[in-house]
Design a protein around this motif. Structure first.
Motif, PDB file in Angstrom:
ATOM      1  N   ALA A  60     -10.686  -6.745  -4.192  1.00 16.63           N
ATOM      2  CA  ALA A  60     -11.151  -7.503  -2.668  1.00 16.63           C
ATOM      3  C   ALA A  60     -10.198  -7.041  -1.624  1.00 16.63           C
ATOM      4  O   ALA A  60     -10.807  -6.755  -0.660  1.00 16.63           O
ATOM      5  N   THR A  61      -8.953  -6.899  -1.923  1.00 15.66           N
ATOM      6  CA  THR A  61      -7.756  -6.744  -0.826  1.00 15.66           C
ATOM      7  C   THR A  61      -8.016  -5.191  -0.513  1.00 15.66           C
ATOM      8  O   THR A  61      -7.997  -4.888   0.734  1.00 15.66           O
ATOM      9  N   ALA A  62      -8.421  -4.487  -1.489  1.00 15.91           N
ATOM     10  CA  ALA A  62      -8.427  -2.904  -1.362  1.00 15.91           C
ATOM     11  C   ALA A  62      -9.695  -2.813  -0.471  1.00 15.91           C
ATOM     12  O   ALA A  62      -9.629  -1.907   0.465  1.00 15.91           O
ATOM     13  N   GLN A  63     -10.759  -3.500  -0.551  1.00 15.20           N
ATOM     14  CA  GLN A  63     -11.907  -3.234   0.197  1.00 15.20           C
ATOM     15  C   GLN A  63     -11.767  -3.753   1.810  1.00 15.20           C
ATOM     16  O   GLN A  63     -12.269  -3.163   2.769  1.00 15.20           O
ATOM     17  N   LEU A  64     -11.014  -4.979   1.923  1.00 12.10           N
ATOM     18  CA  LEU A  64     -10.510  -5.380   3.128  1.00 12.10           C
ATOM     19  C   LEU A  64      -9.775  -4.233   4.060  1.00 12.10           C
ATOM     20  O   LEU A  64     -10.100  -4.016   5.120  1.00 12.10           O
ATOM     21  N   ILE A  65      -8.957  -3.664   3.196  1.00 17.94           N
ATOM     22  CA  ILE A  65      -8.160  -2.580   3.718  1.00 17.94           C
ATOM     23  C   ILE A  65      -8.832  -1.385   4.090  1.00 17.94           C
ATOM     24  O   ILE A  65      -8.825  -0.773   5.314  1.00 17.94           O
ATOM     25  N   ALA A  66      -9.777  -1.021   3.473  1.00 19.88           N
ATOM     26  CA  ALA A  66     -10.816   0.011   3.733  1.00 19.88           C
ATOM     27  C   ALA A  66     -11.535  -0.374   5.211  1.00 19.88           C
ATOM     28  O   ALA A  66     -11.740   0.512   6.003  1.00 19.88           O
ATOM     29  N   LEU A  78      -9.690   9.447   2.961  1.00 26.62           N
ATOM     30  CA  LEU A  78      -8.654   9.205   1.926  1.00 26.62           C
ATOM     31  C   LEU A  78      -9.281   8.116   0.596  1.00 26.62           C
ATOM     32  O   LEU A  78     -10.294   7.587   0.803  1.00 26.62           O
ATOM     33  N   ARG A  79      -8.413   8.393  -0.383  1.00 27.22           N
ATOM     34  CA  ARG A  79      -9.137   7.914  -1.602  1.00 27.22           C
ATOM     35  C   ARG A  79      -8.018   6.497  -1.828  1.00 27.22           C
ATOM     36  O   ARG A  79      -6.748   6.776  -1.862  1.00 27.22           O
ATOM     37  N   LEU A  80      -8.388   5.410  -2.155  1.00 24.94           N
ATOM     38  CA  LEU A  80      -7.611   4.196  -2.454  1.00 24.94           C
ATOM     39  C   LEU A  80      -7.840   3.971  -3.821  1.00 24.94           C
ATOM     40  O   LEU A  80      -8.848   3.382  -4.338  1.00 24.94           O
ATOM     41  N   THR A  81      -6.505   4.059  -4.776  1.00 28.53           N
ATOM     42  CA  THR A  81      -6.703   3.844  -6.084  1.00 28.53           C
ATOM     43  C   THR A  81      -6.336   2.275  -6.172  1.00 28.53           C
ATOM     44  O   THR A  81      -5.184   1.890  -5.518  1.00 28.53           O
ATOM     45  N   VAL A  82      -6.995   1.633  -7.090  1.00 30.94           N
ATOM     46  CA  VAL A  82      -6.567   0.170  -7.329  1.00 30.94           C
ATOM     47  C   VAL A  82      -7.081  -0.302  -8.819  1.00 30.94           C
ATOM     48  O   VAL A  82      -7.686   0.351  -9.364  1.00 30.94           O
ATOM     49  N   LEU A 112       0.904  -1.137   0.022  1.00 28.71           N
ATOM     50  CA  LEU A 112       0.038   0.180   0.044  1.00 28.71           C
ATOM     51  C   LEU A 112       0.917   1.346   0.080  1.00 28.71           C
ATOM     52  O   LEU A 112       1.545   1.538   0.912  1.00 28.71           O
ATOM     53  N   ALA A 113       0.823   2.125  -1.114  1.00 25.55           N
ATOM     54  CA  ALA A 113       1.615   3.123  -1.193  1.00 25.55           C
ATOM     55  C   ALA A 113       0.966   4.490  -0.459  1.00 25.55           C
ATOM     56  O   ALA A 113      -0.108   4.682  -0.787  1.00 25.55           O
ATOM     57  N   LEU A 114       1.763   5.248   0.136  1.00 26.29           N
ATOM     58  CA  LEU A 114       1.174   6.074   0.878  1.00 26.29           C
ATOM     59  C   LEU A 114       1.739   7.613   0.510  1.00 26.29           C
ATOM     60  O   LEU A 114       3.132   7.694   0.659  1.00 26.29           O
ATOM     61  N   LEU A 123       2.214   6.941 -11.135  1.00 23.48           N
ATOM     62  CA  LEU A 123       3.577   7.576 -11.488  1.00 23.48           C
ATOM     63  C   LEU A 123       3.392   9.135 -11.421  1.00 23.48           C
ATOM     64  O   LEU A 123       4.204  10.041 -11.202  1.00 23.48           O
ATOM     65  N   GLY A 124       2.185   9.852 -11.661  1.00 26.31           N
ATOM     66  CA  GLY A 124       2.049  11.122 -11.717  1.00 26.31           C
ATOM     67  C   GLY A 124       1.794  11.828 -10.342  1.00 26.31           C
ATOM     68  O   GLY A 124       1.748  13.099 -10.204  1.00 26.31           O
ATOM     69  N   GLN A 125       1.843  10.870  -9.184  1.00 31.40           N
ATOM     70  CA  GLN A 125       1.871  11.366  -7.817  1.00 31.40           C
ATOM     71  C   GLN A 125       0.473  12.035  -7.455  1.00 31.40           C
ATOM     72  O   GLN A 125       0.596  12.821  -6.560  1.00 31.40           O
ATOM     73  N   ARG A 126      -0.731  11.718  -8.061  1.00 33.06           N
ATOM     74  CA  ARG A 126      -1.926  12.504  -7.691  1.00 33.06           C
ATOM     75  C   ARG A 126      -2.775  11.488  -7.234  1.00 33.06           C
ATOM     76  O   ARG A 126      -3.849  11.344  -7.583  1.00 33.06           O
ATOM     77  N   PHE A 127      -2.374  10.809  -6.209  1.00 34.86           N
ATOM     78  CA  PHE A 127      -2.986   9.766  -5.444  1.00 34.86           C
ATOM     79  C   PHE A 127      -2.827  10.117  -3.944  1.00 34.86           C
ATOM     80  O   PHE A 127      -2.054  10.570  -3.555  1.00 34.86           O
ATOM     81  N   ASP A 128      -3.873   9.459  -3.109  1.00 36.23           N
ATOM     82  CA  ASP A 128      -3.691   9.280  -1.743  1.00 36.23           C
ATOM     83  C   ASP A 128      -3.087   8.114  -1.056  1.00 36.23           C
ATOM     84  O   ASP A 128      -1.923   7.977  -0.864  1.00 36.23           O
ATOM     85  N   LEU A 129      -3.776   7.049  -1.335  1.00 31.97           N
ATOM     86  CA  LEU A 129      -3.414   5.516  -1.267  1.00 31.97           C
ATOM     87  C   LEU A 129      -3.410   5.006  -2.529  1.00 31.97           C
ATOM     88  O   LEU A 129      -4.244   5.083  -3.175  1.00 31.97           O
ATOM     89  N   ALA A 130      -2.528   3.912  -2.707  1.00 33.91           N
ATOM     90  CA  ALA A 130      -2.720   2.895  -3.778  1.00 33.91           C
ATOM     91  C   ALA A 130      -2.075   1.764  -3.564  1.00 33.91           C
ATOM     92  O   ALA A 130      -1.142   1.575  -2.698  1.00 33.91           O
ATOM     93  N   LEU A 131      -2.833   0.869  -4.026  1.00 31.04           N
ATOM     94  CA  LEU A 131      -2.558  -0.593  -3.875  1.00 31.04           C
ATOM     95  C   LEU A 131      -1.873  -1.222  -5.038  1.00 31.04           C
ATOM     96  O   LEU A 131      -2.518  -1.056  -6.236  1.00 31.04           O
TER      97      LEU A 131
END
Length: 360
Positions: free
Chosen positions: A212-218, A199-203, A87-89, A243-251
């Protein structure tokens, strides 16, 4: 090398032959026939019936295979794949991505992320995610929780003193309380200065297991007082956002990790390059930069000295928590009793092929 190319039938097989001129000597076989057999059950059948000498199985396949009734003479060797799920922060403001260094090579002070720029929040996220549960539910237990981006198989550089972050919701809640994030209206979501802990989690939408993993993390993070919006998107859009660094969280995941940590550029500020750099979390630490760059330039490539520099970098990354390392996959090779001495690892099977022995 120990083997030379003979022939290839696309989609079916590749034929290799022993190379008598190999610098370590020829391997103990005249030829090596590599057959393409997609169904895991068929690979297992051929191995069990003596029609194949060895076969490889992914984590997903291991979870679904029926291994009852197999010949007891088969040898199974489990080995970690050179890959990690994380999970990238994003530590920087996703509304204003900046490179980590200027044209003269100097560090560029980053505009911090309004929530994730605070280390206590990042640490709370790591404590809040139940990685063992993810491994059990999404990999059917065929995995392990990693402590860093360096695989344990790289013993000379791996920081063995680091342990994966243990799931502890109470500790996560306490960190958030201390940082001023409190649920004052009782709706389950913490706030600070009137702003929710949202926060927004991109997947990648094309990977159902990862969604499904992202939903468990949420769900896990909701227990600590976060509200996380899981945002599946096409892989191209996820890559552009990451890569554009325009995210909050990314799986996301790294595949084909190098056997030498010096080839990895996740943490150097030189690789904080919006649009193309691997340091897309905008991790910035002058000491880590120095350690990584020293390790690449040590005279004689001294492994002991290089290893200590990489261990220092791993410890600092663990403190700052730009990633939550979620899982590494376990794969397996199985081989026939006709062979001994086979020693597979994360980066291949035949690194010691000259030491293999025919037993029958």
């Amino acid at each position: 090398g120990p083997l030379r190319f003979v022939a290839r039938t696309p989609g079916e097989q590749i034929v290799l032959a022993a190379n008598p001129a190999a610098w370590q000597g020829a391997p103990p076989m005249e030829r090596w026939l590599l057959r393409i057999v997609p169904p895991a059950a068929e690979r297992l059948r051929q191995l069990n019936e003596g029609l194949a000498d060895l076969a490889w199985f992914s984590a997903d396949e291991l979870a679904s295979l029926d291994v009852s009734g197999l010949a007891p003479s088969l040898t199974w060797r489990r080995t970690p794949a050179p890959a990690l799920l994380f999970l990238a922060l994003n530590q920087a403001n996703p509304g204003a991505p900046q490179p980590g260094r200027d044209s003269a090579g100097g560090l560029v002070a980053q505009q911090t992320h309004p929530i994730l720029g605070e280390r206590a929040v990042r640490q709370a996220i790591a404590l809040g995610v139940d990685a063992p549960r993810l491994i059990e539910q999404e990999l059917a237990g065929q995995g392990y929780p990693p402590a860093s981006d360096v695989l344990p198989a790289v013993a000379w550089a791996y920081a063995a003193d680091l342990a994966p972050v243990a799931h502890n919701v109470e500790q996560a809640q306490a960190l958030l309380e201390q940082a001023g994030w409190q649920d004052q209206d009782g709706d389950g979501v913490r706030e600070k200065a009137g702003a929710p802990l949202a926060l927004r989690l991109t997947v990648n939408a094309g990977n159902p297991a990862r969604v499904a993993t992202a939903q468990l993390i949420a769900q896990d993070l909701a227990d600590a007082g976060f509200t996380v919006d899981v945002a599946p998107a096409p892989s191209e859009a996820v890559a552009a956002e990451l890569l554009g660094q325009r995210f909050d969280l990314a799986l996301a995941g790294w595949d084909n990790l190098a056997a030498d940590p010096g080839l990895q550029s996740f943490w150097n500020s030189r690789d904080d390059l919006p649009g193309k750099g691997a340091n897309f979390t905008s991790f910035q630490d002058a000491e880590v930069d120095a350690w990584l760059e020293q390790a690449q330039a040590l005279p004689g490539c001294d492994l002991a000295a290089r290893g200590e520099l990489y261990r220092q970098a791993q410890r600092r990354v663990a403190q700052e928590q730009p990633y939550v390392f979620l899982s590494g996959e376990m794969t397996a090779w199985a081989y026939s009793a006709r062979w001994a001495g086979i020693d597979p690892g994360p980066w291949g099977l035949n690194g010691n092929v000259q030491e293999w022995r025919r037993t029958q």
